[in-house]
Design a protein around this motif. Structure first.
Motif, mmCIF file in Angstrom:
data_model
loop_
_atom_site.group_PDB
_atom_site.id
_atom_site.type_symbol
_atom_site.label_atom_id
_atom_site.label_comp_id
_atom_site.label_asym_id
_atom_site.label_seq_id
_atom_site.Cartn_x
_atom_site.Cartn_y
_atom_site.Cartn_z
ATOM 1 N N ILE A 90 0.918 -1.181 0.029
ATOM 2 C CA ILE A 90 -0.188 -0.101 0.044
ATOM 3 C C ILE A 90 0.991 1.233 -0.018
ATOM 4 C CG2 ILE A 90 -1.658 1.414 1.321
ATOM 5 C CD1 ILE A 90 -2.990 -1.217 1.967
ATOM 6 N N ASP A 91 1.964 1.210 0.759
ATOM 7 C CA ASP A 91 2.836 2.492 0.671
ATOM 8 C C ASP A 91 3.324 2.757 -0.694
ATOM 9 O OD1 ASP A 91 2.571 2.630 3.340
ATOM 10 O OD2 ASP A 91 4.271 1.685 4.104
ATOM 11 N N ALA A 92 3.738 1.624 -1.305
ATOM 12 C CA ALA A 92 4.276 2.019 -2.869
ATOM 13 C C ALA A 92 3.046 2.317 -3.720
ATOM 14 C CB ALA A 92 4.824 0.683 -3.354
ATOM 15 N N ALA A 93 1.940 2.062 -3.307
ATOM 16 C CA ALA A 93 0.597 2.365 -4.135
ATOM 17 C C ALA A 93 0.546 3.811 -3.860
ATOM 18 C CB ALA A 93 -0.492 1.523 -3.705
ATOM 19 N N THR A 94 0.564 4.335 -2.733
ATOM 20 C CA THR A 94 0.330 5.752 -2.177
ATOM 21 C C THR A 94 1.200 6.621 -2.794
ATOM 22 O OG1 THR A 94 -0.752 4.731 0.030
ATOM 23 C CG2 THR A 94 -0.024 7.216 -0.201
ATOM 24 N N GLU A 95 2.437 6.255 -2.775
ATOM 25 C CA GLU A 95 3.649 6.833 -3.272
ATOM 26 C C GLU A 95 3.464 7.381 -4.665
ATOM 27 O OE1 GLU A 95 7.375 8.622 -2.549
ATOM 28 O OE2 GLU A 95 5.991 7.855 -1.093
ATOM 29 N N LYS A 96 2.983 6.302 -5.324
ATOM 30 C CA LYS A 96 2.587 6.243 -7.017
ATOM 31 C C LYS A 96 1.299 7.110 -7.324
ATOM 32 C CE LYS A 96 3.932 4.159 -10.982
ATOM 33 N NZ LYS A 96 5.438 4.830 -11.499
ATOM 34 N N GLY A 97 0.466 7.273 -6.215
ATOM 35 C CA GLY A 97 -0.553 7.971 -6.217
ATOM 36 C C GLY A 97 -1.787 7.047 -6.831
ATOM 37 N N ILE A 98 -1.754 5.870 -6.351
ATOM 38 C CA ILE A 98 -2.618 4.782 -6.992
ATOM 39 C C ILE A 98 -3.476 4.491 -5.516
ATOM 40 C CG2 ILE A 98 -3.153 2.257 -7.553
ATOM 41 C CD1 ILE A 98 -0.056 2.402 -8.828
#
Ligand code: NAD
Length: 523
Positions: free
Chosen positions: A78-86
């Motif tokens: 989820i952190d990677a998704a948040t970082e990418k704006g997903i």
């Protein structure tokens, strides 16, 4: 939008989605294939097979939404998704009715001895007298935890002509009334209910919250069901209660250890056991697919999905400025939520100093709310849905600003108000989050790990007595801060501890002379 269905989901969800999106179904896609093609998709639906790791998400240049058909999101970074704006969404409500129905099945099985009668007939016996049952009609249902599942169980029990009472210290009276149930304290539920059903998350507060003392309080004819999480009922105490006929019977779908191995509960006739299947129905799987497909459809239509688990990053400069305070806000929210007595009605947040000059502090306010509600919910809320959850729980949020502040660049004060208490914590970020004032008394602690608060009368010996009690139970104090309004007046002690403070110690400290309140917190 091109949407990839990467794991097998119910056809109905796929059909709905096909009306508005270009849907590709590839439920055997390998991690390599996914990494090579993920940039083509605007949306992806997974269950638990497909792992959306940081490496894959970094390649997802056009992805706007990741949807998990189900509840757990361990397979998504989820952190990677948040970082990418997903955006990441799931479907926590998809299993509520299913679990409630299983609870009804277990209640009926206990009341009418269905599972042991079934076993007896299959063994060639005809023991009619042995299986005398009880009706549900006119009996009292006691619900512990009136969330999504607890409320569905109440509806179903009402159809059986049962009365219902519930214990949920985080639900406002009015909301409970709308759900058709009277809220009361735990003791009253335990004393009066004929059938007790548990629907709370497993937290330090609920772990082993049903143990010997609680079984002693119940009617000796009471039946208890746990379809929530293993560990809420103390299984050793349950065994003793069943063997000694302290209660009528029990039913479990969840266990302290799963699967349970050689459990002594297996020997007993007055318990019904199922293998953590309360959420397993075709309909729950169908609903999970429909719910997540609908979330993607909402996004395509330009609306906001409702079960968003993260929040895409705000503009970079503001994010840089506010990010040190996000953790502080969540900690302050959690601190006041765990430290206050009674149900929270209002949360007031005052931003002072440099922070007060920033236009949009909504992300900080949302972090406060997240901290306030997460200690008592089973699936964690996030910055996106925290406000909705607070509203459902009848908590009103106010945000204020003060320009000047002495000694610090910025301060954040979070004030919680319940029917019978007001509790506040004010803090700042100085290399890390710090709480500087509790209820207006100066302290200076890093809100982290296991903590303890005591409110007491400022007389000689009070501090020593509390310290001695902790020592007796081997609880080591990391940092101790005390503050008082005046000599001999009311004082507050805030401690960081090396380990969680056991419930009996808190109880004994509360019983000490000159101590008004003692609370253990986990930050
Ligand atoms: P929810 O978050 O909607 O509701 C939980 C309720 O418990 C909330 O109303 C909260 O205020 C209340 N609560 C929190 N702490 C409490 C306490 N100390 N005393 C009394 N009430 C308290 O959760 P839900 O979706 O209804 O799920 C309930 C439980 O069922 C959870 O433990 C969840 O993990 C479990 N569950 C089990 C299965 C299964 O397969 N057996 C499936 C789904 C959910």
């Amino acid at each position: 939008m091109k949407v990839l269905i990467a794991d097998a989901i119910n056809e109905k969800g796929i059909e709905n989605l096909k009306e508005v999106a270009d849907v590709v179904v590839d439920t055997e896609i390998t991690p390599e294939e996914l990494a090579n093609t993920i940039h083509e998709y605007g949306g992806i639906i997974v269950r638990s097979r497909t792992k959306l790791t940081k490496d894959i998400i970094e390649k997802a240049d056009n992805l706007k939404i990741i949807a998990r058909a189900g509840v757990g999101v361990d397979n998504i970074d989820i952190d990677a998704a948040t970082e990418k704006g997903i955006m990441v969404v799931n479907s926590p409500e998809s299993t509520s009715v299913t679990v409630a129905e299983h609870t009804m099945g277990l209640i009926l099985s206990m009341a009418r001895k269905i599972s042991i009668a079934d076993k007896s007939v299959k063994e060639g016996k005809w023991e009619k007298k042995k299986f005398m049952g009880v009706e549900l009609r006119d009996k009292t249902l006691g619900v512990i935890g009136m969330g999504r599942i607890g409320s569905q169980v109440v509806n179903r029990c009402k159809a059986f002509g049962m009365d219902a009472m519930a214990y949920d210290p985080y639900l406002p009276e009015e909301v409970a009334k709308q759900m058709g149930v009277e809220l009361t304290d735990l003791d009253t539920v335990l004393k009066n209910a004929d059938f007790i059903t548990i629907h709370v998350p497993l937290t330090p507060e609920t772990e082993h919250s049903i143990s010997t003392e609680q079984f002693e309080t119940m009617k000796d004819t009471a039946y208890i069901v746990n379809c929530a999480r293993g560990g809420i009922i103390d299984e050793d105490a349950l065994y003793d209660a069943l063997v000694n006929n302290k209660i009528g019977g029990a039913a479990l779908d969840v266990y302290e250890e799963e699967p349970p191995v050689d459990s002594k509960l297996f020997e007993l006739d007055n318990i019904v056991l199922t293998p953590h299947i309360a959420a397993s129905t075709k309909e729950a799987q169908r609903d999970a697919a429909i719910i997540v497909a609908d979330e993607i459809i909402e996004l395509i239509k330009g609306n906001n999905p409702k079960n968003v688990l993260n929040m895409p990053r705000i503009d970079n400069n503001t994010y840089q400025e506010l990010s040190p305070y996000m953790d502080l806000c969540e900690k302050l929210g959690s601190f006041v939520s765990q430290g206050i007595n009674g149900k929270i009605r209002e949360i007031g947040i005052i931003y002072s100093g440099e922070l007060a000059e920033i236009d949009n502090l909504e992300i900080l306010t949302r972090n406060v709310i997240k901290g306030v509600v997460n200690p008592f919910l089973s699936s964690p809320v996030n910055e996106v849905n925290a406000s909705i959850v607070a509203k459902e729980r009848g908590i009103s949020i106010t945000e204020g600003r003060k320009d000047n502040v002495t000694g610090y660049d910025s301060l954040i004060n979070v004030i919680a108000v319940s029917d019978d208490d007001t509790f506040s914590a004010e803090g700042t970020h100085l290399h890390e989050s710090r709480i500087l004032k509790v209820n207006g008394y100066w302290v200076d602690v890093i809100p982290k790990g296991h903590m303890f608060i005591a409110k007491y009368e400022d007389v000689p010996g009070s501090i020593g007595k509390i310290g001695t009690k902790l020592g007796e139970y081997g609880v080591n104090i990391g940092i101790m801060q005390v503050g008082r309004d005046e000599k001999g007046g009311r004082a507050i002690m805030v401690l960081t501890l090396d380990k969680e403070i056991p419930a009996p110690v808190i109880k004994e400290i509360r019983e000490l002379n000159n101590v008004y309140e003692a609370i253990g917190l986990n930050l």
